[in-house]
Design a protein around this motif. Structure first.
Motif, PDB file in Angstrom:
ATOM      1  N   ARG A   5      46.001  48.064  65.272  1.00 12.47           N
ATOM      2  CA  ARG A   5      45.595  46.698  64.962  1.00 12.47           C
ATOM      3  C   ARG A   5      44.417  46.288  65.840  1.00 12.47           C
ATOM      4  O   ARG A   5      44.489  46.347  67.072  1.00 12.47           O
ATOM      5  CB  ARG A   5      46.769  45.743  65.165  1.00 12.47           C
ATOM      6  N   PHE A   6      43.329  45.901  65.199  1.00 12.27           N
ATOM      7  CA  PHE A   6      42.137  45.467  65.928  1.00 12.27           C
ATOM      8  C   PHE A   6      42.058  43.955  65.882  1.00 12.27           C
ATOM      9  O   PHE A   6      42.166  43.346  64.817  1.00 12.27           O
ATOM     10  CB  PHE A   6      40.879  46.076  65.307  1.00 12.27           C
ATOM     11  N   ASP A   7      41.858  43.342  67.055  1.00 11.88           N
ATOM     12  CA  ASP A   7      41.753  41.896  67.172  1.00 11.88           C
ATOM     13  C   ASP A   7      40.440  41.578  67.879  1.00 11.88           C
ATOM     14  O   ASP A   7      40.261  41.913  69.058  1.00 11.88           O
ATOM     15  CB  ASP A   7      42.936  41.344  67.962  1.00 11.88           C
ATOM     16  N   ALA A   8      39.517  40.949  67.154  1.00 11.41           N
ATOM     17  CA  ALA A   8      38.192  40.665  67.699  1.00 11.41           C
ATOM     18  C   ALA A   8      38.271  39.781  68.941  1.00 11.41           C
ATOM     19  O   ALA A   8      37.578  40.016  69.951  1.00 11.41           O
ATOM     20  CB  ALA A   8      37.323  40.002  66.632  1.00 11.41           C
ATOM     21  N   GLU A   9      39.104  38.760  68.898  1.00 13.62           N
ATOM     22  CA  GLU A   9      39.209  37.845  70.039  1.00 13.62           C
ATOM     23  C   GLU A   9      39.787  38.557  71.257  1.00 13.62           C
ATOM     24  O   GLU A   9      39.343  38.329  72.390  1.00 13.62           O
ATOM     25  CB  GLU A   9      40.086  36.648  69.669  1.00 13.62           C
ATOM     26  N   ARG A  10      40.755  39.424  71.019  1.00 18.28           N
ATOM     27  CA  ARG A  10      41.341  40.168  72.127  1.00 18.28           C
ATOM     28  C   ARG A  10      40.295  41.070  72.784  1.00 18.28           C
ATOM     29  O   ARG A  10      40.249  41.221  74.000  1.00 18.28           O
ATOM     30  CB  ARG A  10      42.518  41.007  71.633  1.00 18.28           C
ATOM     31  N   SER A  44      32.475  43.052  61.788  1.00 16.65           N
ATOM     32  CA  SER A  44      32.747  44.449  61.462  1.00 16.65           C
ATOM     33  C   SER A  44      33.868  44.940  62.368  1.00 16.65           C
ATOM     34  O   SER A  44      34.221  44.279  63.351  1.00 16.65           O
ATOM     35  CB  SER A  44      31.494  45.323  61.625  1.00 16.65           C
ATOM     36  N   VAL A  45      34.403  46.090  62.034  1.00 14.83           N
ATOM     37  CA  VAL A  45      35.512  46.676  62.794  1.00 14.83           C
ATOM     38  C   VAL A  45      35.088  48.073  63.263  1.00 14.83           C
ATOM     39  O   VAL A  45      34.496  48.832  62.488  1.00 14.83           O
ATOM     40  CB  VAL A  45      36.778  46.785  61.913  1.00 14.83           C
ATOM     41  N   PRO A  46      35.347  48.411  64.507  1.00 13.40           N
ATOM     42  CA  PRO A  46      34.954  49.742  64.985  1.00 13.40           C
ATOM     43  C   PRO A  46      35.715  50.847  64.280  1.00 13.40           C
ATOM     44  O   PRO A  46      36.853  50.658  63.845  1.00 13.40           O
ATOM     45  CB  PRO A  46      35.292  49.689  66.486  1.00 13.40           C
ATOM     46  N   ASP A  47      35.074  52.000  64.150  1.00 17.63           N
ATOM     47  CA  ASP A  47      35.762  53.157  63.590  1.00 17.63           C
ATOM     48  C   ASP A  47      36.955  53.486  64.481  1.00 17.63           C
ATOM     49  O   ASP A  47      36.909  53.294  65.702  1.00 17.63           O
ATOM     50  CB  ASP A  47      34.827  54.365  63.528  1.00 17.63           C
ATOM     51  N   PRO A  48      38.036  53.992  63.905  1.00 22.81           N
ATOM     52  CA  PRO A  48      39.248  54.272  64.687  1.00 22.81           C
ATOM     53  C   PRO A  48      38.990  55.150  65.910  1.00 22.81           C
ATOM     54  O   PRO A  48      39.617  54.960  66.954  1.00 22.81           O
ATOM     55  CB  PRO A  48      40.165  54.968  63.682  1.00 22.81           C
ATOM     56  N   GLU A  49      38.076  56.117  65.787  1.00 28.03           N
ATOM     57  CA  GLU A  49      37.818  57.011  66.920  1.00 28.03           C
ATOM     58  C   GLU A  49      37.065  56.336  68.071  1.00 28.03           C
ATOM     59  O   GLU A  49      36.945  56.895  69.157  1.00 28.03           O
ATOM     60  CB  GLU A  49      37.051  58.255  66.462  1.00 28.03           C
ATOM     61  N   LYS A  50      36.547  55.104  67.827  1.00 25.63           N
ATOM     62  CA  LYS A  50      35.874  54.356  68.894  1.00 25.63           C
ATOM     63  C   LYS A  50      36.866  53.594  69.770  1.00 25.63           C
ATOM     64  O   LYS A  50      36.551  53.206  70.898  1.00 25.63           O
ATOM     65  CB  LYS A  50      34.884  53.362  68.287  1.00 25.63           C
ATOM     66  N   LEU A  51      38.064  53.363  69.265  1.00 23.57           N
ATOM     67  CA  LEU A  51      39.027  52.528  69.981  1.00 23.57           C
ATOM     68  C   LEU A  51      39.455  53.111  71.331  1.00 23.57           C
ATOM     69  O   LEU A  51      39.571  52.361  72.307  1.00 23.57           O
ATOM     70  CB  LEU A  51      40.253  52.270  69.097  1.00 23.57           C
ATOM     71  N   PRO A  52      39.699  54.428  71.449  1.00 20.66           N
ATOM     72  CA  PRO A  52      40.056  54.965  72.781  1.00 20.66           C
ATOM     73  C   PRO A  52      38.962  54.721  73.818  1.00 20.66           C
ATOM     74  O   PRO A  52      39.254  54.360  74.961  1.00 20.66           O
ATOM     75  CB  PRO A  52      40.257  56.459  72.514  1.00 20.66           C
ATOM     76  N   GLY A  53      37.689  54.917  73.404  1.00 19.78           N
ATOM     77  CA  GLY A  53      36.585  54.677  74.332  1.00 19.78           C
ATOM     78  C   GLY A  53      36.465  53.216  74.725  1.00 19.78           C
ATOM     79  O   GLY A  53      36.169  52.896  75.882  1.00 19.78           O
ATOM     80  N   ARG A  68      49.803  49.872  67.643  1.00 21.06           N
ATOM     81  CA  ARG A  68      50.112  50.368  66.305  1.00 21.06           C
ATOM     82  C   ARG A  68      51.626  50.477  66.176  1.00 21.06           C
ATOM     83  O   ARG A  68      52.283  51.054  67.041  1.00 21.06           O
ATOM     84  CB  ARG A  68      49.485  51.744  66.058  1.00 21.06           C
ATOM     85  N   ALA A  69      52.164  49.941  65.109  1.00 20.60           N
ATOM     86  CA  ALA A  69      53.593  50.040  64.853  1.00 20.60           C
ATOM     87  C   ALA A  69      53.822  51.205  63.908  1.00 20.60           C
ATOM     88  O   ALA A  69      53.351  51.202  62.783  1.00 20.60           O
ATOM     89  CB  ALA A  69      54.106  48.736  64.236  1.00 20.60           C
ATOM     90  N   GLY A  70      54.525  52.198  64.360  1.00 20.63           N
ATOM     91  CA  GLY A  70      54.779  53.348  63.508  1.00 20.63           C
ATOM     92  C   GLY A  70      54.345  54.643  64.162  1.00 20.63           C
ATOM     93  O   GLY A  70      53.714  54.649  65.217  1.00 20.63           O
ATOM     94  N   ARG A  71      54.690  55.738  63.524  1.00 14.24           N
ATOM     95  CA  ARG A  71      54.389  57.060  64.058  1.00 14.24           C
ATOM     96  C   ARG A  71      53.027  57.528  63.558  1.00 14.24           C
ATOM     97  O   ARG A  71      52.659  57.252  62.416  1.00 14.24           O
ATOM     98  CB  ARG A  71      55.478  58.048  63.644  1.00 14.24           C
TER      99      ARG A  71
END
Length: 294
Positions: A5-10, A44-53, A68-71
């Motif tokens: 889950r991506f939250d811009a404000e967060r 816009s939303v970052p690509d999933p692979e950008k989130l760890p960085g 993320r909720a789930g496996r």
């Protein structure tokens, strides 16, 4: 599987808390400060692979900043390791990312020679990689120590079909005159207007030898079986509605075959019940098209 889950404000608050400028975050990630600004304003939303960085740059845990909720499935493992799908061709030593893309899309499982390479790159065990791969194929296997997921059940207590093979068999069992594999292929191709299904493919899908199919193949299969493509949905509520609809449809067909009025059901009542079946299908379709809850 559920994306993080991506939250811009967060993200904005986390950057300010880290006392970093947008340009500094962009430099760390190799993107422009305008791109970071777009993320923080929700344009816009970052690509999933950008989130760890992003999480590392802002000194936050990945699961804390982007929960993320789930496996995880294969795509999740890749993104969590910071790799784009294109980058995986170097990881497994192939000219294209085709083997990984096929596995992530539930089309073809990874060759054994690729498993250890990807597991090492993703920072997981081969066993964890295989569990994630099963989820990419629609099988939500639990992690070690977790309880087996409960199957959704119908009102009579019987479990709803979950795999593609189980659903095909279930639809055939509800039909008053089940079709052969060859007849299903012919009917599906005729309704689609082109060659999509073969007797061998239908047989392999029905028996579970092949565990997934393209959307075009699934649509043709649904048409041949005289059902809705929603039958392939993994949504438990949609599945329950469809299962009840198919059961009722089968009962109506059986009564009609014996002579509805002789069984105490008038033609008008049979017509009414048929309309209710169509209404149930529409409700299932509407349920699928509803936006997910935040």
């Amino acid at each position: 599987m559920p994306a993080r889950r991506f939250d811009a404000e967060r993200l904005l608050l986390a950057r300010r808390d880290a006392r970093l400028r947008q340009s500094e975050v962009g430099k760390i990630l190799g993107v422009s400060d305008a791109r970071v600004s777009a993320w923080e304003t929700g344009r816009s939303v970052p690509d999933p692979e950008k989130l760890p960085g992003l999480a590392e740059a802002l000194k936050h845990g990945l699961d804390v900043l982007f929960p993320r909720a789930g496996r995880p499935d294969l795509a999740d493992l890749r993104a969590d390791a910071g790799f784009s799908q294109t980058a995986t061709r170097k990881l497994i030593g192939t000219r294209t990312q085709g083997p990984v893309a096929a596995a992530e899309n539930g089309r073809r499982r990874l060759a054994a020679e690729y498993e250890q390479r990807l597991a090492d790159a993703y920072g997981v065990s081969v066993e964890a990689l295989r569990r994630a791969q099963e989820r990419s194929f629609g099988n939500d296997v639990p992690e070690p120590g977790e309880p087996e997921p409960e199957k959704s059940v119908q009102e009579d207590g019987t479990a709803l079909p979950t795999t593609l093979a189980e659903r095909i068999v279930y639809v055939l069992e509800q039909a008053p005159n089940p079709l052969s594999d060859a007849e299903i292929a012919v009917a599906g191709n005729a309704r689609a207007g082109k060659q999509i299904l073969s007797e061998g493919l239908v047989r392999d899908l029905r028996m579970g030898v092949v565990t997934s199919a393209t959307s075009e193949e699934l649509d043709a299969l649904a048409q041949a079986l005289d059902t809705t493509p929603l039958i392939w949905s993994n949504d438990a509520d949609v599945q329950r509605i469809i299962a009840e609809t198919l059961l009722l449809k089968g009962q109506i067909a059986a009564i009609a075959a014996r002579g509805g009025e002789e069984q105490g059901l008038s033609a008008e009542l049979l017509t009414f019940i048929s309309k209710e079946v169509d209404k149930a299908r529409a409700e299932a379709m509407a349920h699928r098209d509803q936006p997910a809850s935040p």
